[in-house]
Design a protein around this motif. Structure first.
Motif, PDB file in Angstrom:
ATOM      1  N   HIS A  57      -1.835 -13.569  -9.312  1.00 33.75           N
ATOM      2  CA  HIS A  57      -3.069 -14.046  -8.340  1.00 33.75           C
ATOM      3  C   HIS A  57      -3.867 -13.332  -7.057  1.00 33.75           C
ATOM      4  O   HIS A  57      -3.091 -11.925  -6.641  1.00 33.75           O
TER       5      HIS A  57
ATOM      6  N   GLN B 135       0.255 -16.654  -4.677  1.00 35.42           N
ATOM      7  CA  GLN B 135       1.343 -16.501  -5.797  1.00 35.42           C
ATOM      8  C   GLN B 135       1.374 -15.448  -6.640  1.00 35.42           C
ATOM      9  O   GLN B 135       0.282 -14.925  -6.884  1.00 35.42           O
TER      10      GLN B 135
ATOM     11  N   ASP C  53      -9.342 -15.129  -7.085  1.00 33.09           N
ATOM     12  CA  ASP C  53      -8.456 -16.420  -7.715  1.00 33.09           C
ATOM     13  C   ASP C  53      -8.227 -17.319  -6.495  1.00 33.09           C
ATOM     14  O   ASP C  53      -7.967 -18.521  -6.792  1.00 33.09           O
ATOM     15  N   LYS C  54      -7.933 -16.833  -5.373  1.00 26.12           N
ATOM     16  CA  LYS C  54      -7.531 -18.231  -4.244  1.00 26.12           C
ATOM     17  C   LYS C  54      -8.059 -17.575  -3.099  1.00 26.12           C
ATOM     18  O   LYS C  54      -8.358 -16.497  -2.854  1.00 26.12           O
TER      19      LYS C  54
ATOM     20  N   THR D 130      -0.386  -8.472  -7.718  1.00 29.44           N
ATOM     21  CA  THR D 130      -0.415  -9.177  -6.914  1.00 29.44           C
ATOM     22  C   THR D 130      -1.162  -8.518  -6.114  1.00 29.44           C
ATOM     23  O   THR D 130      -0.377  -7.593  -5.549  1.00 29.44           O
TER      24      THR D 130
ATOM     25  N   HIS E 170      -5.279 -12.444  -3.814  1.00 27.29           N
ATOM     26  CA  HIS E 170      -5.818 -13.772  -2.484  1.00 27.29           C
ATOM     27  C   HIS E 170      -6.619 -13.437  -1.696  1.00 27.29           C
ATOM     28  O   HIS E 170      -6.585 -11.792  -1.329  1.00 27.29           O
TER      29      HIS E 170
END
Length: 252
Positions: free
Chosen positions: A34, A31, A217-218, A201, A36
């Motif tokens: 984010h 995303q 974040d993920k 990102t 990641h």
């Protein structure tokens, strides 16, 4: 169709080397905005997946989209020009050039100013403002005239991040940015990546789970080329399959 908040998406990505399945139908969505993280035990396929996403190898099957555009068959240089830039695990700065010179070369490359390498120093001062801005972003402004070879390992990685940022990326892929670092450099680099992620990102492969827990974040977890879990750190850490495959059941 790709969702508007998704900057990078892989669908059914597969890579087979001879009879060995390195990546087995992986779906991945990164995303916009984010940080990641991609984790997994040795041999999980993390580096292969990075190589597929950045087009250093071609997939056996599946699709890759970046900013909604199908880039499955694109060349690495095309991917970089579109705004997806990879920072490698091994530092790749010019050791005998200064911090300033390394960053300026990256800026020249982005500007496609190839003739600039033959111009006088005076003619290249137009890059000075951007060089100093990038040095400030990565905390290297006190070391402007220090040769890269004389920097600590952690500071070399900061310089590499500055040269990556010079290419104006929309998505930064970091391959084990903390590898080989002592605790002080890990803390400094972790803070730097957290700061960069406020403006870019980031997709990151990292083995240091404390860093992953602190800044991601993920998280996507791979095992033997397959995605076995995805979510927040707490979610993946509570997953029995993840604990068995990656954490040895030691967490929680």
């Amino acid at each position: 169709m790709i969702e508007s908040d998704c900057i990078l998406e892989a669908r059914g990505l597969r890579k087979v080397f001879g009879g060995f399945v390195a990546i087995a139908g992986v779906d991945l969505r990164v995303q916009t905005g984010h940080l990641h993280a991609l984790i997994g035990p040795n041999g999980a396929g993390k580096s292969t997946l990075f190589n597929l996403l950045t087009k250093f190898i071609q997939p056996s099957a599946g699709e890759i989209r970046f900013k909604g555009q199908d880039v499955t068959s694109a060349m690495p240089a095309t991917i970089a020009r579109l705004g997806m830039v990879r920072s490698f695990q091994i530092s790749s700065v010019f050791p005998h050039l200064t911090v300033y010179e390394n960053i300026r070369i990256a800026l020249q490359a982005h500007a496609r100013d190839t003739w600039g390498f033959w111009r006088s120093e005076q003619a290249l001062h137009r890059f000075d403002e951007d060089v100093h801005d990038l040095m400030t972003q990565v905390g290297l402004e006190p070391l402007v005239y220090t040769r890269a070879a004389d920097l600590s390992y952690g500071r070399k990685r900061a310089l590499e991040l500055a040269t990556t940022l010079a290419l104006k990326p929309e998505l930064i892929l970091l391959d084990e940015p903390m590898a080989g670092m002592g605790q002080e450099d890990v803390e400094r680099t972790s803070a730097l990546i957290r700061s960069l992620a406020r403006r870019h990102t980031v997709l990151m492969v990292e083995h240091n789970l404390k860093v992953v827990a602190d800044i991601s974040d993920k998280i996507t977890v791979l095992r033997r080329g397959e995605k076995i879990a995805e979510g927040s750190y707490d979610e993946v850490a509570a997953n029995d399959e993840v604990r068995s495959a990656y954490m040895g059941g030691a967490h929680g």
